[in-house]
Motif scaffolding. Structure first.
Motif, PDB file in Angstrom:
ATOM      1  N   GLU B  52      -2.752  15.140 -40.679  1.00  0.00           N
ATOM      2  CA  GLU B  52      -3.950  14.751 -40.190  1.00  0.00           C
ATOM      3  C   GLU B  52      -3.645  13.354 -39.838  1.00  0.00           C
ATOM      4  OE1 GLU B  52      -6.667  17.511 -42.799  1.00  0.00           O
ATOM      5  OE2 GLU B  52      -6.943  15.556 -42.789  1.00  0.00           O
ATOM      6  N   LYS B 103     -14.512  13.579 -41.827  1.00  0.00           N
ATOM      7  CA  LYS B 103     -13.986  14.848 -41.244  1.00  0.00           C
ATOM      8  C   LYS B 103     -12.804  15.515 -42.263  1.00  0.00           C
ATOM      9  CE  LYS B 103     -11.604  14.926 -37.206  1.00  0.00           C
ATOM     10  NZ  LYS B 103     -11.263  15.054 -35.748  1.00  0.00           N
ATOM     11  N   ARG B 104     -12.073  14.353 -42.448  1.00  0.00           N
ATOM     12  CA  ARG B 104     -10.877  14.764 -43.424  1.00  0.00           C
ATOM     13  C   ARG B 104     -11.262  15.357 -44.430  1.00  0.00           C
ATOM     14  NH1 ARG B 104      -7.301  11.030 -45.892  1.00  0.00           N
ATOM     15  NH2 ARG B 104      -8.526   9.618 -45.341  1.00  0.00           N
ATOM     16  N   SER B 107     -12.592  18.931 -43.846  1.00  0.00           N
ATOM     17  CA  SER B 107     -11.680  20.323 -43.523  1.00  0.00           C
ATOM     18  C   SER B 107     -10.951  20.617 -44.664  1.00  0.00           C
ATOM     19  CB  SER B 107     -10.911  19.568 -42.040  1.00  0.00           C
ATOM     20  OG  SER B 107     -10.084  18.544 -42.742  1.00  0.00           O
ATOM     21  N   ARG B 108     -10.521  19.516 -45.503  1.00  0.00           N
ATOM     22  CA  ARG B 108      -9.783  19.939 -46.646  1.00  0.00           C
ATOM     23  C   ARG B 108     -10.837  20.989 -47.614  1.00  0.00           C
ATOM     24  NH1 ARG B 108      -8.508  14.751 -49.311  1.00  0.00           N
ATOM     25  NH2 ARG B 108      -7.160  14.315 -47.600  1.00  0.00           N
ATOM     26  N   PHE B 110     -13.256  22.986 -46.530  1.00  0.00           N
ATOM     27  CA  PHE B 110     -13.089  24.209 -45.855  1.00  0.00           C
ATOM     28  C   PHE B 110     -11.946  25.121 -46.091  1.00  0.00           C
ATOM     29  CE2 PHE B 110     -14.647  27.270 -43.052  1.00  0.00           C
ATOM     30  CZ  PHE B 110     -13.746  27.444 -42.116  1.00  0.00           C
ATOM     31  N   SER B 111     -10.590  24.152 -45.774  1.00  0.00           N
ATOM     32  CA  SER B 111      -9.673  24.960 -45.949  1.00  0.00           C
ATOM     33  C   SER B 111      -9.391  25.371 -47.574  1.00  0.00           C
ATOM     34  CB  SER B 111      -8.305  24.263 -45.365  1.00  0.00           C
ATOM     35  OG  SER B 111      -8.248  23.007 -46.292  1.00  0.00           O
TER      36      SER B 111
END
Lengths: 230, 342
Positions: B52, B103-104, B107-108, B110-111
């Protein structure tokens, strides 16, 4: 110039702050065209300019080719390579429309509604896809949805035949004809989808993937067989 | 130590995108010593962070290229407006950085949660194993002094629940069950999944109270395989309509699968009262569910007889039904004739 020199020292975050004032009056002029070069592929621009008829015919031909692949399953990878969901959508909608409102009792609507059939098909396809992925399959999510959707085609044909037969009458003979047709098409659907999907699984787990597909098409066939028009 | 640091930060301005960004995040300034204060506690895999960072550096490079051309006009504006221009640019940088951080983190998260790989170990089975477990689920174990092994697998139970849904649908269709506020399919799915998940959770809660050694996945697996007996019973008795046959199957097949579940639970619980509570509840719920499935979704011709006869009919008369429409029509007229003679 002055700003560019400042950015090396202060880091990228506060680039402009190092040097706010400008000594001369620099008129900004130039062209704002992006050099076409090799950045954007030519295909995107060329398909925008073609007439609508070409686009539609190309998509229709792709869908038709996939229908042919389903009716004569030959272990080709055309269904998998360029997947699309137009065919499954058309088949699902037509099947749900034909199945709507068939019930023996006129008091309440006991037959499957449009939304019910739609949800069953898509939810069932999603569950089978997740199952095959969890069992170690190499196929992607939408490819699997595409194959399962397209293999509903024989059952849609069976539904058409059943409706035509029911127009003629609804006795024992018609039931036997409908039973034979539906069972044959159910077998065809299951075989077609396993021909496409089973290759992407580890070889000793094919049975584990085939069973949910069998259940899925069995439920759809059951809905078709027990359909009685108002 | 300081010389490589200075060289690294000097060469960082645009060319060394990947390693420079990593350094920026983790060590804050280019020293070879890792400063624990600056470590990001919420970071996941360091490869993820590096990727990232890499992307962020790339995006910032692209923004710098674009901004370089328009920078002259903006700075002119800034100078003209004095402090407002300065704050505007600072504000933009801060907003940009907050967006990147947000955003970071998103997305973390979510994953982490939407990853179906969490479920992957529970689906790692062979067909032979599934078949063996299906057969074992009907055989009660004799050794209850030693904790019995339960396979924490979810493929078999999930397929059994779906099979039960299909059998229920078949039963509802052939008996013309009328669902008023809902759909046949929705009712079948809701009933089966509700039973599997709900009763598993409830028995897991009771097991927690009674100090039994069982995990949630094991409970789900045990109850799921216990539905195999239900599937067999319903499959047979929805097609052959004798009540005595149903009671024999209920006691025999249902009883066997219940006994197996009870034996496994008893082997994992200590103390008589606890064993009694846990196993009594499970046995009662399991047997009653089979009874419920048979009688609630297998209503026979009462409804049709009611509409044909009206108020003259005694309210309770059971006649067996078959799938072919012709035989049911014959049956209906026979039943009608019978009712008329009463």
């Amino acid at each position: 110039m002055a700003a560019a020199e400042g950015s090396g020292v202060g880091g990228p975050l506060f680039a402009g702050l190092a040097d706010v004032s400008i000594s001369e009056d620099i008129p900004v002029e130039g062209e704002i065209t992006v050099p076409v070069g090799s950045r954007s592929p030519d295909e995107d621009y060329s398909t925008l300019d073609e007439p609508v008829r070409d686009t539609i015919m190309r998509d229709l031909k792709a869908v038709g080719k996939k229908f042919v692949h389903v009716m004569y399953p030959k272990k080709s990878s055309a269904l998998l390579r360029d997947w699309d969901l137009w065919g499954p959508l058309v088949l699902c909608v037509s099947l749900a429309l034909m199945l709507q409102g068939g019930s023996a009792d006129s008091k309440d609507d006991g037959g499957p509604q449009f939304a019910e059939v739609f949800v069953i098909i898509w939810f069932g396809a999603v569950v089978i896809t997740l199952n095959s992925k969890l069992l170690g399959g190499t196929i992607s999510f939408f490819q699997s949805l595409c194959v399962l959707g397209y293999c509903v085609l024989p059952l849609t044909v069976a539904m058409l035949v059943c409706r035509l037969v029911l127009l003629a009458g609804s006795g024992t003979v018609s039931f036997i004809i409908r039973l034979i047709v539906v069972v044959a098409m159910f077998g065809w659907s299951t075989l077609a989808s396993t021909a496409f999907l089973a290759d992407s699984q580890p070889p000793n787990r094919k049975a584990l993937v085939v069973y949910p597909i069998f259940l899925f098409y069995f439920v759809i066939s059951w809905m078709i067989l027990t359909f009685t028009p108002q | 130590m300081s010389a490589p640091g200075a060289a690294a930060s000097g060469g960082r301005s645009g060319t060394a995108a990947d390693w420079g960004g990593f350094e920026d995040n983790m060590q804050g300034g280019g020293s070879a010593v890792i400063d624990m204060e600056n470590m990001d506690d919420t970071s996941g895999s360091s490869f993820e962070d590096m990727g990232e960072m890499h992307q962020r550096m790339k995006e910032e490079e692209e923004e710098e290229e674009v901004e370089g051309e328009a920078g002259a006009a903006e700075e002119e504006d800034g100078e003209f407006l004095g402090m407002k221009g300065l704050r505007g640019q600072l504000g933009r940088q801060v907003a940009d950085q907050m967006w990147q951080v947000g955003k970071r983190q998103a997305s973390r998260a979510f994953s982490l949660y939407a990853n179906i790989d969490i479920l992957r170990p529970y689906f790692d089975v062979e067909p032979i194993q599934v078949r063996a477990r299906l057969l074992e689920s009907m055989i009660p174990v004799k050794m209850i002094n030693f904790p019995q092994k339960i396979a924490g697998e979810l493929y078999g139970p999930l397929m059994l629940v779906f099979t039960l849904v299909a059998i229920l649908l078949h039963g509802m269709k052939t008996s013309d069950t009328i669902i008023r506020e809902g759909t046949l399919m929705g009712t079948a799915i809701g009933t089966c999944f509700g039973y599997w998940l709900g009763v598993s959770s409830f028995i897991y809660f009771l097991a927690y109270l009674c100090n039994a050694q069982i995990t949630m996945v094991q409970m789900l697996s045990l109850l799921g395989y216990g539905l195999f007996g239900h599937c067999i019973t319903l499959f047979v008795t929805y097609n052959i309509h004798f009540h005595s046959l149903f009671y024999i199957f209920w006691l025999g097949v249902g009883g066997l699968s219940t006994l197996r579940m009870v034996a496994v639970l008893v082997s994992r619980t200590v103390g008589h009262t606890q064993r009694l509570i846990l196993c009594g509840t499970l046995a009662a719920l399991h047997m009653l569910f089979l009874l419920y499935l048979h009688f609630a979704y297998h209503k026979v011709v009462e409804g049709i007889l009611d509409t044909l006869e009206g108020p003259n009919m005694p309210p309770f008369q059971r006649v067996a039904r078959d799938i072919p429409v012709v035989s049911s029509a014959v049956l209906n007229t026979t039943a009608k004739a019978n009712a008329l003679t009463l």
